[in-house]
Design an enzyme around this catalytic site. Sequence first.
Site, PDB file in Angstrom:
ATOM      1  N   GLY A  72      93.564 -30.033 -16.982  1.00  0.00           N
ATOM      2  CA  GLY A  72      93.991 -29.088 -16.027  1.00  0.00           C
ATOM      3  C   GLY A  72      95.053 -29.432 -15.442  1.00  0.00           C
ATOM      4  O   GLY A  72      95.311 -29.113 -14.109  1.00  0.00           O
ATOM      5  N   GLY A  76      97.159 -25.492  -9.654  1.00  0.00           N
ATOM      6  CA  GLY A  76      96.781 -26.305  -8.633  1.00  0.00           C
ATOM      7  C   GLY A  76      97.099 -27.611  -8.573  1.00  0.00           C
ATOM      8  O   GLY A  76      98.313 -27.942  -8.733  1.00  0.00           O
ATOM      9  N   ILE A  77      96.142 -28.447  -8.011  1.00  0.00           N
ATOM     10  CA  ILE A  77      96.573 -29.842  -7.718  1.00  0.00           C
ATOM     11  C   ILE A  77      97.251 -30.387  -9.036  1.00  0.00           C
ATOM     12  O   ILE A  77      98.283 -31.432  -8.750  1.00  0.00           O
ATOM     13  CB  ILE A  77      95.416 -30.596  -7.221  1.00  0.00           C
ATOM     14  N   GLY A  78      96.654 -30.266 -10.196  1.00  0.00           N
ATOM     15  CA  GLY A  78      97.146 -30.865 -11.361  1.00  0.00           C
ATOM     16  C   GLY A  78      98.515 -30.793 -11.807  1.00  0.00           C
ATOM     17  O   GLY A  78      99.177 -31.582 -12.168  1.00  0.00           O
ATOM     18  N   SER A 206      85.048 -35.472  -5.280  1.00  0.00           N
ATOM     19  CA  SER A 206      85.214 -34.597  -4.216  1.00  0.00           C
ATOM     20  C   SER A 206      84.076 -34.986  -3.291  1.00  0.00           C
ATOM     21  O   SER A 206      83.038 -35.817  -3.662  1.00  0.00           O
ATOM     22  CB  SER A 206      84.655 -33.197  -4.243  1.00  0.00           C
ATOM     23  N   TYR A 231      77.714 -27.984  -7.870  1.00  0.00           N
ATOM     24  CA  TYR A 231      79.012 -28.734  -7.928  1.00  0.00           C
ATOM     25  C   TYR A 231      78.643 -30.051  -7.428  1.00  0.00           C
ATOM     26  O   TYR A 231      79.467 -31.087  -7.918  1.00  0.00           O
ATOM     27  CB  TYR A 231      79.711 -27.925  -6.838  1.00  0.00           C
TER      28      TYR A 231
HETATM   29  N1  NAP Z   1      90.842 -28.028  -3.843  1.00  0.00           N
HETATM   30  C1  NAP Z   1      90.047 -28.863  -3.082  1.00  0.00           C
HETATM   31  O1  NAP Z   1      89.922 -28.741  -2.131  1.00  0.00           O
HETATM   32  C2  NAP Z   1      89.365 -30.129  -3.825  1.00  0.00           C
HETATM   33  C3  NAP Z   1      88.479 -30.703  -3.240  1.00  0.00           C
HETATM   34  C4  NAP Z   1      87.682 -31.738  -3.616  1.00  0.00           C
HETATM   35  C5  NAP Z   1      87.861 -31.973  -5.199  1.00  0.00           C
HETATM   36  N2  NAP Z   1      88.836 -31.072  -5.808  1.00  0.00           N
HETATM   37  C6  NAP Z   1      88.835 -31.427  -7.113  1.00  0.00           C
HETATM   38  O2  NAP Z   1      90.251 -31.164  -7.645  1.00  0.00           O
HETATM   39  C7  NAP Z   1      90.112 -30.721  -8.912  1.00  0.00           C
HETATM   40  C8  NAP Z   1      91.338 -29.698  -9.138  1.00  0.00           C
HETATM   41  O3  NAP Z   1      91.176 -28.651  -8.656  1.00  0.00           O
HETATM   42  P1  NAP Z   1      92.218 -27.634  -7.891  1.00  0.00           P
HETATM   43  O4  NAP Z   1      91.994 -27.706  -6.558  1.00  0.00           O
HETATM   44  O5  NAP Z   1      93.411 -28.094  -8.359  1.00  0.00           O
HETATM   45  O6  NAP Z   1      91.655 -26.260  -8.591  1.00  0.00           O
HETATM   46  P2  NAP Z   1      92.244 -25.196  -9.340  1.00  0.00           P
HETATM   47  O7  NAP Z   1      93.594 -24.886  -8.797  1.00  0.00           O
HETATM   48  O8  NAP Z   1      91.173 -24.141  -9.339  1.00  0.00           O
HETATM   49  O9  NAP Z   1      92.555 -25.439 -10.772  1.00  0.00           O
HETATM   50  C9  NAP Z   1      91.422 -26.034 -11.806  1.00  0.00           C
HETATM   51  C10 NAP Z   1      92.544 -26.617 -13.033  1.00  0.00           C
HETATM   52  O10 NAP Z   1      91.029 -26.960 -13.786  1.00  0.00           O
HETATM   53  C11 NAP Z   1      91.264 -26.404 -15.193  1.00  0.00           C
HETATM   54  N3  NAP Z   1      90.220 -25.961 -15.787  1.00  0.00           N
HETATM   55  C12 NAP Z   1      88.915 -25.230 -15.327  1.00  0.00           C
HETATM   56  N4  NAP Z   1      88.047 -25.038 -16.222  1.00  0.00           N
HETATM   57  C13 NAP Z   1      88.572 -25.519 -17.360  1.00  0.00           C
HETATM   58  C14 NAP Z   1      88.204 -25.719 -18.772  1.00  0.00           C
HETATM   59  N5  NAP Z   1      87.121 -25.117 -19.123  1.00  0.00           N
HETATM   60  N6  NAP Z   1      89.011 -26.254 -19.595  1.00  0.00           N
HETATM   61  C15 NAP Z   1      90.294 -26.932 -19.326  1.00  0.00           C
HETATM   62  N7  NAP Z   1      90.736 -26.715 -17.934  1.00  0.00           N
HETATM   63  C16 NAP Z   1      89.840 -26.264 -16.961  1.00  0.00           C
HETATM   64  C17 NAP Z   1      92.058 -25.185 -14.575  1.00  0.00           C
HETATM   65  O11 NAP Z   1      92.991 -24.579 -15.839  1.00  0.00           O
HETATM   66  P3  NAP Z   1      93.011 -22.951 -16.317  1.00  0.00           P
HETATM   67  O12 NAP Z   1      94.125 -22.707 -15.660  1.00  0.00           O
HETATM   68  O13 NAP Z   1      92.796 -23.034 -17.716  1.00  0.00           O
HETATM   69  O14 NAP Z   1      91.783 -22.404 -15.292  1.00  0.00           O
HETATM   70  C18 NAP Z   1      92.994 -25.567 -13.741  1.00  0.00           C
HETATM   71  O15 NAP Z   1      94.253 -26.173 -14.154  1.00  0.00           O
HETATM   72  C19 NAP Z   1      88.949 -30.476  -9.529  1.00  0.00           C
HETATM   73  O16 NAP Z   1      88.286 -31.284 -10.287  1.00  0.00           O
HETATM   74  C20 NAP Z   1      88.208 -30.142  -8.061  1.00  0.00           C
HETATM   75  O17 NAP Z   1      86.785 -30.284  -8.127  1.00  0.00           O
HETATM   76  C21 NAP Z   1      89.432 -30.207  -5.103  1.00  0.00           C
END
Ligand code: NAP
Length: 357
Positions: A72, A76-78, A206, A231
């Site tokens: 991912g 997003g963060i990635g 998280s 979750y």
């Molecule tokens: N944001 C927060 O406040 C927060 C807090 C705690 C933990 N986290 C964790 O941080 C991580 C990144 O989250 P984010 O905030 O950056 O979210 P995000 O912006 O929604 O990005 C999610 C990423 O995961 C990928 N993904 C989702 N389902 C997938 C699948 N089936 N196969 C491959 N890739 C997939 C998405 O790729 P696509 O482009 O293909 O959808 C996207 O690159 C997550 O594990 C989340 O639980 C976030």
Amino acid sequence: MFLLIGCGIIIVVTAVAIWRSKKPLNQILAEAKYELVYNALGSRAVLEDMVMKSKNKTELPVLTGKVALITGGARGIGAEVVQMLLQCDVHVIIGCRNVQAGDQVLQRCRDKGVATGDISVYKLDISHIESVKSFAKVVAEKHPKINYLINNAGIMFGPYIESRDGFESQFSTNYLGHFLLTHLLFPQICAGGTESANSRIVNVSSCAYQAGKINFEDINNRERYIAAEAYAQSKLAQILFTNYVERICRKEKFLVQTHSVHPGIVNTELFDGTYLKNLAPWMPSLVFKTPEQGAVPIIHSCVSPRLEGRGGTYIHNCRIFATSETAKSEDLQEKLFNFTKDLLKIDNFGRPRDNNN
Ligand SMILES: NC(=O)c1ccc[n+]([C@@H]2O[C@H](COP(=O)([O-])OP(=O)(O)OC[C@H]3O[C@@H](n4cnc5c(N)ncnc54)[C@H](OP(=O)(O)O)[C@@H]3O)[C@@H](O)[C@H]2O)c1
Ligand SMILES: *[C@@H]1O[C@H](CO)[C@@H](O)[C@H](O)[C@H]1NC(C)=O
Ligand SMILES: *[C@@H]1O[C@H](CO)[C@@H](O)[C@H](O)[C@H]1NC(C)=O
Ligand SMILES: CC(=O)N[C@H]1CO[C@H](CO)[C@@H](O)[C@@H]1O
């Protein structure tokens, strides 16, 4: 002042959540409880992010020749993690569903003047077992050594959906797929470690894990699906597993260490569709971390020399934080490990045969 605003928002969000769901009373009560716990955990984490702002720092050392793999990494963060790794001159492997989006990340970084590092993008749907297997196969063939595995792809909430393999979508995306990927690429990760620098497996978890419990009787939570509960379960499962793998590494003297990271409460598309964002769309950009700030603790977990030899830890704002008793329970770690191996029909964790299982 903050506390008052915080409490006000928690109550309103909870009330709206209850009112919106036209469901049986016990389900409503359970959901309300989760909403409350979540909002409390979230608010505390936001406050901690603010208080610990100055601790949110990482060095970006030159790591020429090192290889990182992130799931991912295309948004997003990635995507921010990818940029920082490129700044360290790392070769970054991105596993994502849309290969083009992955390629665009490199282009954007180059446009911003990041001239170092390189990217390989391969297709990966982490919620689909066959896709994880074929991705791992390609990666193993092309990259005999991996120094950093960043299990980042994740989803939050949403309706009850099962993956193609019949697992609840948050459980399969956040946990199961990464379990399998870690298993399949374990030889390459071990090969990346040296006496002076362990390879690292970093799991983006998280703070929501604190609300989680593992429902072994109904792992999909199909009987009573509460998105927030599922979750939290998936994020707790990640931490339990991270800690279990750390124990394997120490016992077998593998040159690998593991970390769980809470990136902070970060303003990404993860919150799209949540009550909070529907109700107060201005809130996240005001009080949450930016994706760049969320990437900092993840990079820190990968590269900080201060963490060398300190695996099995939970990182929050670049600090080691104690985890809950539940996450520390060795019994529960092992029970979940056994359970997951059976689900995925793996009998030889970390030693895949011809990369198929
Ligand atoms: N944001 C927060 O406040 C927060 C807090 C705690 C933990 N986290 C964790 O941080 C991580 C990144 O989250 P984010 O905030 O950056 O979210 P995000 O912006 O929604 O990005 C999610 C990423 O995961 C990928 N993904 C989702 N389902 C997938 C699948 N089936 N196969 C491959 N890739 C997939 C998405 O790729 P696509 O482009 O293909 O959808 C996207 O690159 C997550 O594990 C989340 O639980 C976030
Ligand atoms: C990270 O979490 C996944 C589950 O999300 C697990 O399969 C993987 O083995 C974990 N990595 C480590 C080092 O524990
Ligand atoms: C896990 O499986 C191993 C090997 O089959 C077994 O010895 C152990 O007791 C199991 N642990 C738990 C907690 O179920
Ligand atoms: C709030 C804060 O201090 N954020 C910083 C976190 O670290 C990154 C990278 O070091 C900075 O760019 C942010 O400004």
